[in-house]
Design a protein around this motif. Structure first.
Motif, PDB file in Angstrom:
ATOM      1  N   LEU A 193      35.841  40.092  53.332  1.00  0.00           N
ATOM      2  CA  LEU A 193      35.580  39.729  51.943  1.00  0.00           C
ATOM      3  C   LEU A 193      36.926  39.515  51.261  1.00  0.00           C
ATOM      4  N   HIS A 194      37.040  38.424  50.497  1.00  0.00           N
ATOM      5  CA  HIS A 194      38.292  38.086  49.844  1.00  0.00           C
ATOM      6  C   HIS A 194      38.018  37.681  48.399  1.00  0.00           C
ATOM      7  N   ILE A 195      38.729  38.280  47.463  1.00  0.00           N
ATOM      8  CA  ILE A 195      38.619  37.936  46.039  1.00  0.00           C
ATOM      9  C   ILE A 195      39.972  37.378  45.623  1.00  0.00           C
ATOM     10  N   LEU A 196      40.005  36.098  45.259  1.00  0.00           N
ATOM     11  CA  LEU A 196      41.265  35.402  45.029  1.00  0.00           C
ATOM     12  C   LEU A 196      41.560  35.214  43.547  1.00  0.00           C
ATOM     13  N   PHE A 197      42.789  35.503  43.158  1.00  0.00           N
ATOM     14  CA  PHE A 197      43.318  35.288  41.805  1.00  0.00           C
ATOM     15  C   PHE A 197      42.512  36.003  40.714  1.00  0.00           C
ATOM     16  N   PRO A 198      42.128  37.274  40.919  1.00  0.00           N
ATOM     17  CA  PRO A 198      41.438  38.012  39.856  1.00  0.00           C
ATOM     18  C   PRO A 198      42.405  38.422  38.754  1.00  0.00           C
ATOM     19  N   ASP A 199      41.872  38.690  37.559  1.00  0.00           N
ATOM     20  CA  ASP A 199      42.723  39.189  36.482  1.00  0.00           C
ATOM     21  C   ASP A 199      42.965  40.688  36.676  1.00  0.00           C
ATOM     22  N   SER A 200      43.732  41.285  35.770  1.00  0.00           N
ATOM     23  CA  SER A 200      44.166  42.670  35.960  1.00  0.00           C
ATOM     24  C   SER A 200      42.996  43.655  35.915  1.00  0.00           C
ATOM     25  N   ALA A 201      42.002  43.407  35.049  1.00  0.00           N
ATOM     26  CA  ALA A 201      40.849  44.311  34.970  1.00  0.00           C
ATOM     27  C   ALA A 201      40.054  44.284  36.269  1.00  0.00           C
ATOM     28  N   ASP A 202      39.845  43.097  36.799  1.00  0.00           N
ATOM     29  CA  ASP A 202      39.136  42.981  38.074  1.00  0.00           C
ATOM     30  C   ASP A 202      39.939  43.615  39.204  1.00  0.00           C
ATOM     31  N   MET A 203      41.247  43.370  39.195  1.00  0.00           N
ATOM     32  CA  MET A 203      42.091  43.879  40.266  1.00  0.00           C
ATOM     33  C   MET A 203      42.072  45.405  40.291  1.00  0.00           C
ATOM     34  N   ALA A 204      42.096  46.029  39.124  1.00  0.00           N
ATOM     35  CA  ALA A 204      42.056  47.493  39.058  1.00  0.00           C
ATOM     36  C   ALA A 204      40.744  48.017  39.633  1.00  0.00           C
ATOM     37  N   ALA A 205      39.640  47.358  39.307  1.00  0.00           N
ATOM     38  CA  ALA A 205      38.346  47.801  39.821  1.00  0.00           C
ATOM     39  C   ALA A 205      38.260  47.612  41.329  1.00  0.00           C
ATOM     40  N   LEU A 206      38.804  46.514  41.838  1.00  0.00           N
ATOM     41  CA  LEU A 206      38.759  46.236  43.273  1.00  0.00           C
ATOM     42  C   LEU A 206      39.643  47.197  44.058  1.00  0.00           C
ATOM     43  N   ALA A 207      40.862  47.400  43.576  1.00  0.00           N
ATOM     44  CA  ALA A 207      41.778  48.326  44.257  1.00  0.00           C
ATOM     45  C   ALA A 207      41.230  49.743  44.212  1.00  0.00           C
ATOM     46  N   GLY A 208      40.537  50.093  43.131  1.00  0.00           N
ATOM     47  CA  GLY A 208      39.964  51.421  43.008  1.00  0.00           C
ATOM     48  C   GLY A 208      38.881  51.702  44.026  1.00  0.00           C
ATOM     49  N   GLN A 209      38.281  50.638  44.579  1.00  0.00           N
ATOM     50  CA  GLN A 209      37.262  50.799  45.614  1.00  0.00           C
ATOM     51  C   GLN A 209      37.848  50.622  47.016  1.00  0.00           C
ATOM     52  N   GLY A 210      39.183  50.597  47.110  1.00  0.00           N
ATOM     53  CA  GLY A 210      39.825  50.603  48.409  1.00  0.00           C
ATOM     54  C   GLY A 210      40.159  49.255  48.991  1.00  0.00           C
ATOM     55  N   LEU A 211      39.940  48.155  48.264  1.00  0.00           N
ATOM     56  CA  LEU A 211      40.313  46.852  48.792  1.00  0.00           C
ATOM     57  C   LEU A 211      41.831  46.716  48.822  1.00  0.00           C
ATOM     58  N   GLU A 212      42.335  46.025  49.830  1.00  0.00           N
ATOM     59  CA  GLU A 212      43.775  45.841  49.969  1.00  0.00           C
ATOM     60  C   GLU A 212      44.270  44.756  49.014  1.00  0.00           C
ATOM     61  N   VAL A 213      45.448  44.991  48.439  1.00  0.00           N
ATOM     62  CA  VAL A 213      46.028  44.081  47.453  1.00  0.00           C
ATOM     63  C   VAL A 213      47.052  43.177  48.129  1.00  0.00           C
ATOM     64  N   ARG A 214      46.923  41.892  47.875  1.00  0.00           N
ATOM     65  CA  ARG A 214      47.908  40.931  48.357  1.00  0.00           C
ATOM     66  C   ARG A 214      48.537  40.226  47.166  1.00  0.00           C
ATOM     67  N   GLN A 215      49.821  39.917  47.263  1.00  0.00           N
ATOM     68  CA  GLN A 215      50.526  39.239  46.174  1.00  0.00           C
ATOM     69  C   GLN A 215      51.028  37.872  46.623  1.00  0.00           C
ATOM     70  N   GLY A 216      51.152  36.998  45.650  1.00  0.00           N
ATOM     71  CA  GLY A 216      51.731  35.673  45.862  1.00  0.00           C
ATOM     72  C   GLY A 216      52.573  35.304  44.666  1.00  0.00           C
ATOM     73  N   VAL A 217      53.111  34.110  44.664  1.00  0.00           N
ATOM     74  CA  VAL A 217      53.988  33.662  43.577  1.00  0.00           C
ATOM     75  C   VAL A 217      53.595  32.251  43.150  1.00  0.00           C
ATOM     76  N   GLN A 218      53.486  32.074  41.844  1.00  0.00           N
ATOM     77  CA  GLN A 218      53.347  30.746  41.247  1.00  0.00           C
ATOM     78  C   GLN A 218      54.466  30.562  40.231  1.00  0.00           C
TER      79      GLN A 218
END
Length: 391
Positions: A149-174
């Protein structure tokens, strides 16, 4: 599922036509970082035009969350048979699966197809519904025959909820450009180092001396002929790069009809004949957010030195200055944007893999990658094009 005494009902639909447009867009409007790309009309246009759907490797499987008869959550979700059109690259992961005799596809993807723009991904009425959406996503992935499962380009509120459930965080650069209230384009240039300023003026001069002149069209002023011409440019440039375009004329015409107030078209002409065009998507300012222009696609029927920079960067920057638009997001990748006043911005995505050994390997890889991203961004800031460093 139940949370704090509130009963949620999950539903999976196979297309945007199965959900009320007003209910979807009302949820979107309530988010901290809505974008036009998550509007019902945008996602519907992708499906109705055939850019997403049978034969494309994108199967719509959108997730809805209900509380009684009220839609309280929604997620754009796709079953993917490949990794094209995502801009968060996991080809190496797929290759590793294949080398070990495992199937990486199908996978589940929460994203806006072909659109590397950060913003809301979990359309939730409140924090409780957002947490319920994350659990529903994970439950769907765990009980489906998918690798990940992959969630791409979420905002900070979504990212906090996803990371809180154990999903791995990946970063990129624009690379994004900010309009600091410039009086005109020359005022922007005056903030750059002398060499960068000189190079930009030289590039613009080449296009001007080639006889190219530009007009800016709002979506309501652009005619069907303008959209047909833009599509020709878009498809021609993809062919020049030996690539297959993701989008078609039916999509652009549907978008022009459904979302004209969010569209801006830049057309370049020489001798009265159009030769190039670029498409911008506009998010007007809201009570919670500033106005943004998103650079999406450009194309040209002729090859003229520096035409790409003028059509895709300098004209949109000029438009932002003239209209008081605060931010211009220039799209994915592109260190060359740095020398033209765009600064690096870290983007994020969230990932879950079903296979324990691969999940561990990916987690270790992402930890190393995040360190590399931090170093890369710091190095880019050290080479800022501005006379005074900006972060």
């Amino acid at each position: 599922m139940t949370k704090n005494g509130s009963n949620y009902r999950m539903q999976v639909i196979d297309g945007m036509s199965a959900v009320d447009a007003a209910a979807w867009d009302t949820l979107l409007a309530a988010q901290a970082q809505p974008t036009p790309f998550l509007r019902h009309a945008f996602l519907s246009a992708l499906e109705q035009s055939g850019c997403v759907g049978p034969g494309t490797g994108w199967a719509s499987s959108h997730l809805l969350l209900w509380q009684g008869d009220a839609l309280v959550g929604a997620v754009p979700l796709y079953v993917k048979q490949h990794s094209y059109g995502e801009y968060v690259f996991d080809w190496a992961w797929a290759d590793a699966y294949a080398r070990n005799g495992l199937d990486y596809y199908p996978k589940l993807l929460c994203a806006v197809p072909f659109t590397p723009v950060s913003g809301t991904r979990l359309l939730a009425r409140d924090a409780s519904a957002r947490q319920a959406l994350v659990r529903a996503l994970l439950d769907t992935a765990q009980h489906s025959e998918v690798s990940s499962l992959h969630i791409l380009f979420p905002d900070s509120a979504d990212m906090a909820a996803l990371a809180g459930q154990g999903l791995e965080v990946r970063q990129g650069v624009q690379f994004h450009w900010r309009n600091d209230g410039y009086r005109d384009f020359d005022a922007f240039l005056s903030t750059l180092e002398q060499k960068k300023r000189k190079n930009i003026r030289a590039e613009r001069r080449k296009v001007h001396e080639a006889g190219v002149r530009f007009r800016h069209l709002d979506g309501r002023r652009a005619s069907e002929a303008d959209w047909r011409f833009f599509t020709r440019c878009y498809r021609h440039t993809y062919r020049e790069h030996h690539s297959t375009p993701y989008l078609n004329l039916a999509f652009f015409l549907a978008l022009a009809e459904a979302m004209p107030d969010n569209l801006l078209l830049i057309v370049g002409e020489r001798g009265g004949q159009p030769i190039c065009a670029s498409l911008l998507v506009h998010q007007p300012a809201t009570e919670r957010g500033e106005a943004v222009v998103y650079g999406r696609y450009w194309g040209a029927l002729e090859s003229i030195p520096c035409l790409h920079f003028e059509t895709a960067y300098y004209q949109p920057q000029t438009l932002c200055i003239e209209r008081g638009i605060a931010l211009f997001e220039g799209g994915a990748q592109g260190e060359h944007k740095l020398w033209r006043g765009f600064l690096p911005i870290v983007t994020q995505s969230a990932h879950w893999l079903a296979h324990p050994a691969f999940a561990d390997a990916v987690a270790q890889f992402l930890q190393r990658e995040r360190g590399g991203i931090e170093h890369y961004v710091n190095e880019l800031h050290e080479h800022s094009p501005f006379k005074t460093a900006r972060i």
